[in-house]
Design a protein around this motif. Sequence first.
Motif, PDB file in Angstrom:
ATOM      1  N   SER B  72      20.671  14.293 -38.733  1.00  0.00           N
ATOM      2  CA  SER B  72      21.662  14.269 -39.822  1.00  0.00           C
ATOM      3  C   SER B  72      21.667  15.628 -40.500  1.00  0.00           C
ATOM      4  CB  SER B  72      21.297  13.161 -40.817  1.00  0.00           C
ATOM      5  OG  SER B  72      19.994  13.379 -41.323  1.00  0.00           O
ATOM      6  N   CYS B  73      21.284  15.623 -41.796  1.00  0.00           N
ATOM      7  CA  CYS B  73      21.355  16.850 -42.580  1.00  0.00           C
ATOM      8  C   CYS B  73      20.036  17.605 -42.514  1.00  0.00           C
ATOM      9  CB  CYS B  73      21.694  16.471 -44.011  1.00  0.00           C
ATOM     10  SG  CYS B  73      20.667  15.094 -44.572  1.00  0.00           S
ATOM     11  N   THR B  74      19.813  18.453 -43.511  1.00  0.00           N
ATOM     12  CA  THR B  74      18.600  19.265 -43.487  1.00  0.00           C
ATOM     13  C   THR B  74      17.387  18.469 -43.972  1.00  0.00           C
ATOM     14  OG1 THR B  74      17.493  21.209 -44.436  1.00  0.00           O
ATOM     15  CG2 THR B  74      19.256  20.241 -45.746  1.00  0.00           C
ATOM     16  N   PRO B  75      16.242  18.675 -43.338  1.00  0.00           N
ATOM     17  CA  PRO B  75      15.028  18.016 -43.815  1.00  0.00           C
ATOM     18  C   PRO B  75      14.648  18.472 -45.224  1.00  0.00           C
ATOM     19  CG  PRO B  75      14.522  19.615 -42.065  1.00  0.00           C
ATOM     20  CD  PRO B  75      16.008  19.442 -42.101  1.00  0.00           C
ATOM     21  N   ARG B  76      15.167  19.606 -45.626  1.00  0.00           N
ATOM     22  CA  ARG B  76      14.808  20.117 -46.944  1.00  0.00           C
ATOM     23  C   ARG B  76      15.314  19.221 -48.068  1.00  0.00           C
ATOM     24  NH1 ARG B  76      16.812  24.393 -48.449  1.00  0.00           N
ATOM     25  NH2 ARG B  76      15.163  25.239 -49.694  1.00  0.00           N
ATOM     26  N   GLU B  97      10.675  12.638 -37.618  1.00  0.00           N
ATOM     27  CA  GLU B  97      11.187  13.976 -37.348  1.00  0.00           C
ATOM     28  C   GLU B  97      12.697  14.007 -37.599  1.00  0.00           C
ATOM     29  OE1 GLU B  97       9.711  16.722 -36.860  1.00  0.00           O
ATOM     30  OE2 GLU B  97      11.322  17.970 -36.109  1.00  0.00           O
ATOM     31  N   MET B  98      13.201  15.167 -37.983  1.00  0.00           N
ATOM     32  CA  MET B  98      14.645  15.275 -38.230  1.00  0.00           C
ATOM     33  C   MET B  98      15.281  16.314 -37.314  1.00  0.00           C
ATOM     34  SD  MET B  98      15.396  15.019 -42.262  1.00  0.00           S
ATOM     35  CE  MET B  98      17.145  14.669 -42.400  1.00  0.00           C
ATOM     36  N   ALA B  99      16.542  16.079 -36.970  1.00  0.00           N
ATOM     37  CA  ALA B  99      17.327  17.093 -36.276  1.00  0.00           C
ATOM     38  C   ALA B  99      18.478  17.450 -37.214  1.00  0.00           C
ATOM     39  CB  ALA B  99      17.854  16.566 -34.951  1.00  0.00           C
ATOM     40  N   ASN B 100      18.574  18.704 -37.539  1.00  0.00           N
ATOM     41  CA  ASN B 100      19.555  19.164 -38.528  1.00  0.00           C
ATOM     42  C   ASN B 100      20.900  19.439 -37.835  1.00  0.00           C
ATOM     43  OD1 ASN B 100      21.025  20.574 -40.441  1.00  0.00           O
ATOM     44  ND2 ASN B 100      19.282  21.775 -41.159  1.00  0.00           N
ATOM     45  N   ILE B 101      21.730  18.387 -37.751  1.00  0.00           N
ATOM     46  CA  ILE B 101      23.011  18.580 -37.056  1.00  0.00           C
ATOM     47  C   ILE B 101      24.188  18.711 -38.028  1.00  0.00           C
ATOM     48  CG2 ILE B 101      22.246  17.441 -34.923  1.00  0.00           C
ATOM     49  CD1 ILE B 101      23.965  14.997 -35.818  1.00  0.00           C
ATOM     50  N   SER B 106      27.346  20.939 -37.489  1.00  0.00           N
ATOM     51  CA  SER B 106      28.758  20.605 -37.726  1.00  0.00           C
ATOM     52  C   SER B 106      29.409  21.489 -38.794  1.00  0.00           C
ATOM     53  CB  SER B 106      28.900  19.129 -38.111  1.00  0.00           C
ATOM     54  OG  SER B 106      28.303  18.873 -39.357  1.00  0.00           O
ATOM     55  N   TRP B 107      28.658  21.819 -39.833  1.00  0.00           N
ATOM     56  CA  TRP B 107      29.249  22.611 -40.913  1.00  0.00           C
ATOM     57  C   TRP B 107      29.501  24.069 -40.526  1.00  0.00           C
ATOM     58  CZ3 TRP B 107      26.360  20.764 -46.000  1.00  0.00           C
ATOM     59  CH2 TRP B 107      26.970  19.586 -46.442  1.00  0.00           C
ATOM     60  N   THR B 117      28.978  19.524 -30.164  1.00  0.00           N
ATOM     61  CA  THR B 117      28.407  18.289 -29.627  1.00  0.00           C
ATOM     62  C   THR B 117      27.263  18.609 -28.662  1.00  0.00           C
ATOM     63  OG1 THR B 117      30.553  17.218 -29.856  1.00  0.00           O
ATOM     64  CG2 THR B 117      28.958  16.146 -28.380  1.00  0.00           C
ATOM     65  N   GLU B 118      27.486  19.614 -27.823  1.00  0.00           N
ATOM     66  CA  GLU B 118      26.416  20.018 -26.900  1.00  0.00           C
ATOM     67  C   GLU B 118      25.189  20.506 -27.670  1.00  0.00           C
ATOM     68  OE1 GLU B 118      26.353  19.411 -23.617  1.00  0.00           O
ATOM     69  OE2 GLU B 118      28.217  18.397 -24.174  1.00  0.00           O
ATOM     70  N   LYS B 119      25.452  21.259 -28.723  1.00  0.00           N
ATOM     71  CA  LYS B 119      24.326  21.767 -29.516  1.00  0.00           C
ATOM     72  C   LYS B 119      23.579  20.605 -30.176  1.00  0.00           C
ATOM     73  CE  LYS B 119      23.137  24.780 -33.413  1.00  0.00           C
ATOM     74  NZ  LYS B 119      23.541  25.900 -34.256  1.00  0.00           N
ATOM     75  N   ALA B 120      24.340  19.628 -30.679  1.00  0.00           N
ATOM     76  CA  ALA B 120      23.708  18.469 -31.319  1.00  0.00           C
ATOM     77  C   ALA B 120      22.806  17.735 -30.325  1.00  0.00           C
ATOM     78  CB  ALA B 120      24.781  17.531 -31.877  1.00  0.00           C
TER      79      ALA B 120
END
Lengths: 144, 592
Positions: B72-76, B97-101, B106-107, B117-120
Amino acid sequence: MEELKLEQKEFEPTILAFCCNWCSYAGADLAGTSRFEYPTNVRVIRVMCSGRLDPTFILSAFRWGADGVLITGCHPGDCHYVQGNYMMERRFGFLKEAMSQLGIEPERLRLEWISAGEGEKFAALIRDTTQKIKEMGPNPLKTA
Amino acid sequence: MTEEEPKVGVFICHCGVNIGGVVNVPEVVKYAKTLPNVAYAEANIYTCSEAGLASIKENIKKQGLNRVIVASCTPRTHEPLFRSTCREAGLNHYLFEMANIREQCSWVHKHQMERATEKAKDLVRMAVARATWLEPQEEPELDIKDTSLVIGGGIAGMTAALSLANQGFKVYLIEKEPELGGNLRNLSRLYPTMQETHEILDPAINAIKSSDKIETMLSTTVADAKGYVGNFKVTLATPQDKKDIEVGTIVVACGAANYTPPKGLYQYGVFQGVLTQMQLDEMLKHGKVDKAPERVVMIQCVGARKGEIRAMDLAGFPKSDTARLLSKILKAKKEEGWPYCSKICCMNAIKNALLVKEKFPKTDVMILYGDVRVYKEYEDFYSQAREAQVKFVKHIEEVPPEITQTPDGKLAVMAYDALSGQEINLPCDWVILSTPMIPHKEEVLLARMLKIPISSDGFLMEAHVKLRPVDTQTDGIFLAGAASGPKDVPETIVSAKAAAARAGTLMANKKMRTEALTSVVDEEQCIGCGLCEEICVYGAHYVEENVSHTIAALCRGCGACAAECPRRAISMQHYSDEQILSQVKAALTEES
């Protein structure tokens, strides 16, 4: 048709960026919050401090086919852990040396300081690095 | 890796259209399901919503997940929330764990949907690889000292100090000037109530003086600060000598300064009648006006909303140190003006215009503006000025008004009316410049000592502009008042009380768990060379009988020792070599 094919074949580098939690990762987030666009070629790996980066992490990245690696940290004097960025900077010289020995252009590795307030600088850095790596072509270890 | 086979659950957030409008979330979910060790994957409209969190908890139990990833968003901002959700479901939160997508996908790639999408997918694959190596951790507990340091004795600092004292905490209040009060001491009255400043200042100063919980130190600054949340060691420079104090929290209320135009700008410092609003205020306060002026012309946005010096300009000097760098920027800004809207100047000009009118009803008051920004209840205040015959003239800002002196010693302002495009000539007695609130120069040094980032406008930066407006990214340090940007008195008081509440919450708990990101020495591998002891700035390593040991309470988790150790005998909890390398590998290859 011919042109289209050529365009599809344009080299899209994969670039790894190591970002420290306190400055450059926050700067990367700010680029997002501010909607500064940049190419999709970068994959960010978050570490607490650039001082955590063992040279083998970077060399492994090149061995596994990274076309470029960015190391980003807090500005000198601003390190959340006092001097981790200086320690990274010391290793940087050695890393460049090691890369030349291995036959990887040292320019594929960059060290930049980005603060939490520098979203625009982060975006500009990604744009610039992607462009430069594109011009350099793929990591020679990949084609060897 | 733990004995148990990893069973990873991946929750991919649409974040409404923030992610879903760019990244093809269903495709990423489908992809996640194909990754090794992934036992479950789903999409959520908002993973951070009640429904999303409930689904995480439910699936930890139902699917027997022992690793959770939220893309989702940033872990911060959101990691603490998801971590506590895992904890509630009985899963050690270090297995999250988080993935900052969003911020990092996206932003920033909204015009490259397919590639985003590939990067995500890549980011999810990297998170899964790392998650496989995650281990549960126990967090060390820290004692939080129930004493606070408030830096700055203006209305922000005093309000924060009083609020903390009322909550029962001992407070050190330091002020660099020889008396309390800050900027308010120089003002006569406050908009929009036209209250006299002493009505606000006197009760606060008296309450501070009579409080046995507050130790006030005047003409005192911070010389050095060390330590961490709950245990800061601060050296204060007092007029006599240096004093060391230990505090649990710090509230930074160092305020802002008023921009002084360089000599010659609008003839400031050249003609006597050209003054800043602050100087006019002081003059009105002390009644130093003997003759009623015939006309007063105010010019808005002097040195504000000008200058384009932004973060980008830092690129020119990447290697210089921040203090030097910022002094260059401060200097550049001084010549060019500050880029932001200082937000209080419109109301302040209206207030002073009304004060002039009150004192000298026959005086003609004109305000030359580019834009008038009077929000909320201040709209009425503006109307009040119109009724009092204060004249608002929109001028062409690109052509700065010219100030000249007539032979009889009067001033004249020549400007261009934006509506008619005509030149207007305004003979007057005073020209009043509305200048912005700007950061103090000393703020840069303070920011450095306390590890607070500085925003592109030069003020101290909050941890998150919306979600954590009075926190800094350093735990235990909070911002009150204009230190983080221009604020008027009500806003200052709100932020000071908020900062005091945040600091108080920490101290009331007496203890705090800190992240378990400490170093661990493999005694078999260690040869006792002592390099770790030498480089650790926190003194967290010591060598005894040829083996290095970690003092977990002192270790802050930077990982420099792990990188430097020639025997690779030091590992970092939660940032181990395997965890980082697995991410590197997953970013570059499909295997993990």
